[in-house]
Design an enzyme around this catalytic site. Structure first.
Site, PDB file in Angstrom:
ATOM      1  N   GLY A 248       5.928  10.563   4.180  1.00 36.46           N
ATOM      2  CA  GLY A 248       5.111   9.369   4.046  1.00 36.46           C
ATOM      3  C   GLY A 248       5.914   8.111   3.785  1.00 36.46           C
ATOM      4  CG  HIS A 249       3.664   4.648   2.719  1.00 41.05           C
ATOM      5  ND1 HIS A 249       3.744   4.165   1.438  1.00 41.05           N
ATOM      6  CD2 HIS A 249       2.415   5.163   2.838  1.00 41.05           C
ATOM      7  CE1 HIS A 249       2.606   4.361   0.808  1.00 41.05           C
ATOM      8  NE2 HIS A 249       1.782   4.977   1.633  1.00 41.05           N
ATOM      9  CG  ASN A 250       7.249   2.314   0.584  1.00 40.34           C
ATOM     10  OD1 ASN A 250       6.179   2.154   1.181  1.00 40.34           O
ATOM     11  ND2 ASN A 250       8.121   1.338   0.380  1.00 40.34           N
TER      12      ASN A 250
END
Length: 367
Positions: A248-250
Site C-alpha cells: 500500500g501507499h507510503n
C-alpha cells in the site's frame, strides 16, 4: 562433461568415478543417469538410498546428526559424491552452466516501440516491441525495457535493470540499478485512498506521491506497489518480493527483506531490515515491524512488533512458540471436553441431583 571437470568447477572433493559423464542437473527425487543433484536439507537425506543420479553434491562440513555417514560417503550402486562447502550454491552454479539464462536482447529500439523525443536512453539500452517510454524518462545504461512495458512521464530507471513484459511504471517513480521487475508488475498505481462524504458516497483522496525502488530490488510477477498519497513509498536496497504481493501507499520496507506471495501490506506501515515474511501474511496499516523479524505463513499482524529478531505466527500474531502451545492445546479440546462431561456425570452420581430452592413465585429452579 566428465565428473572430474564438474568437481574442479565447484572446487569439491570427488569420491567416485572421475570419468563419469554428466549431462545435466536435477532434483534429488527426479535425477537420473547422467545428472548431478545436491543434498542441502537433512530431510531429503532419505532419497540418497533411491536416487538414480550419477553424482550428488554434499556438504564437506561434519554433520552431528548424520550417524550413518551416508551424507559424506557413497551409498549403494555407482552414485558418486562431491563434497563442497555449500551444496546449494554449487548446484546453482552448475544450473547456470548446464542451463544458461536466455541471451539478452540486442541494444536498440524496436520499430513498434514508442519512445518520447524528450526521453534519454543510456548506452546499450534495449526497448522491446510495443513498449512505451514516456516524456522526460531517463533509462540507464544496459537496461532492458521488454515487450509491452510502459514507463510514464518523468520515470527514471538505473543501470543494468530489467523491466520484463507488460511491466507498468507510472509517472515520476524512480527505479534503481540492477532492479528486476517481472511480468505484469505495476509500480506507482494510486494508493487506496477514499474519504466518506456526508451523503454516504466516497470521495477520492488525491495520490500525488511516488514509488522509489532502490538498487538490487527484485519484484515478482503481478505484484503491485502503490504510490504514496504524498511523499514516497520506498522499497529499500536488496528487497526481494515474490509474485502477487500488494504493498500500500507510503509503506517503507527495509534492506534485504524477503516477502513471499499473496502477502498484503496496508498503507504507512514500516518494515525493518532483513525481515522474512511468509506467504499470505496480512499486515494492517500504520504499524512498525522491527529488524530481522520473521512472520509465518498466514500470520495476521494487527499491532506493531517493534522488538526485532523474533518469530511470529498465527492470527492475531503471537510469538511462534506460544502460538504452537496454543495450537497444541486446541487440538486436545475434544478429548478434554469429553473428560469434563464424564467427570460431571460421575460427580452427579456420587452427590445426587443439584439442590433446588423455592422462589417467591413458586418456581423450583436449581441454585
Amino acid at each position: 562433461m566428465r565428473l572430474s571437470e564438474v568437481a574442479a568447477i565447484v572446487q569439491g572433493r570427488l569420491q567416485g568415478d572421475p570419468g563419469a559423464d554428466i549431462r545435466g542437473v536435477a532434483r534429488i527425487e527426479e535425477a537420473g543417469e547422467g545428472q548431478i543433484t545436491f543434498l542441502a536439507n537433512p530431510k531429503y537425506r532419505k532419497h540418497l538410498a533411491t536416487t538414480r543420479a550419477t553424482a550428488v553434491l554434499v556438504s564437506d562440513s561434519p554433520d552431528p546428526g548424520d550417524t550413518t555417514g551416508q551424507a559424506r560417503a557413497p551409498g549403494s550402486g555407482a552414485t558418486a559424491f562431491i563434497a563442497v562447502r555449500d551444496p546449494y550454491a554449487s548446484f546453482m552454479a552448475l544450473l547456470d552452466l548446464f542451463h544458461p539464462a536466455p541471451a539478452r536482447p540486442a541494444p536498440g529500439v524496436d520499430p513498434t516501440a514508442s519512445v518520447s523525443s524528450s526521453a534519454k536512453l543510456g548506452v546499450g539500452v534495449s526497448v522491446g516491441a510495443n513498449a512505451v517510454v514516456g516524456d522526460n524518462c531517463v533509462v540507464g545504461d544496459r537496461t532492458i525495457v521488454s515487450h509491452g512495458a510502459i514507463l510514464g512521464a518523468f520515470v527514471t530507471v538505473g543501470e543494468d535493470s530489467h523491466l520484463m513484459e507488460n511491466v507498468v511504471v507510472k509517472s515520476a517513480c524512480r527505479i534503481g540499478r540492477r532492479v528486476t521487475l517481472h511480468p505484469g508488475a505495476v509500480i506507482g498505481s494510486d494508493g487506496f485512498g477514499w474519504a466518506p462524504g456526508s451523503d454516504g458516497k466516497y470521495d477520492k483522496i488525491p495520490q500525488r506521491g511516488i514509488v522509489v525502488l532502490e538498487d538490487d530490488v527484485d519484484v515478482g510477477a503481478n505484484t503491485t506497489i502503490d504510490r504514496a498519497t504524498i511523499g514516497e513509498t520506498r522499497i529499500c536496497r536488496g528487497v526481494k518480493l515474490d509474485n502477487l504481493i500488494q504493498i500500500g501507499h507510503n509503506v517503507r520496507i527495509g534492506d534485504d527483506t524477503v516477502i513471499v506471495a499473496q502477502t498484503g501490506i496496508a498503507g504507512s506501515t514500516r518494515i525493518g531490515r532483513q525481515c522474512v515474511i511468509a506467504g499470505q501474511v496480512g499486515i494492517v496499516g500504520h504499524l512498525t515491524i522491527g529488524d530481522r523479524t520473521t512472520l509465518g505463513a498466514q500470520a495476521g499482524i494487527s499491532k506493531s512488533l517493534e522488538g526485532g529478531g523474533k518469530v511470529y505466527s498465527s492470527s492475531p500474531a503471537l510469538e511462534h512458540r506460544r502460538a504452537l502451545r496454543i495450537e497444541a492445546a486446541l487440538r486436545q479440546l475434544p478429548e478434554l471436553l469429553a473428560e469434563v462431561r464424564a467427570l460431571r456425570e460421575e460427580l452427579d452420581r456420587l452427590t445426587g441431583p443439584a439442590p433446588t430452592t423455592q422462589t417467591p413465585t413458586g418456581d423450583n429452579r436449581p441454585l
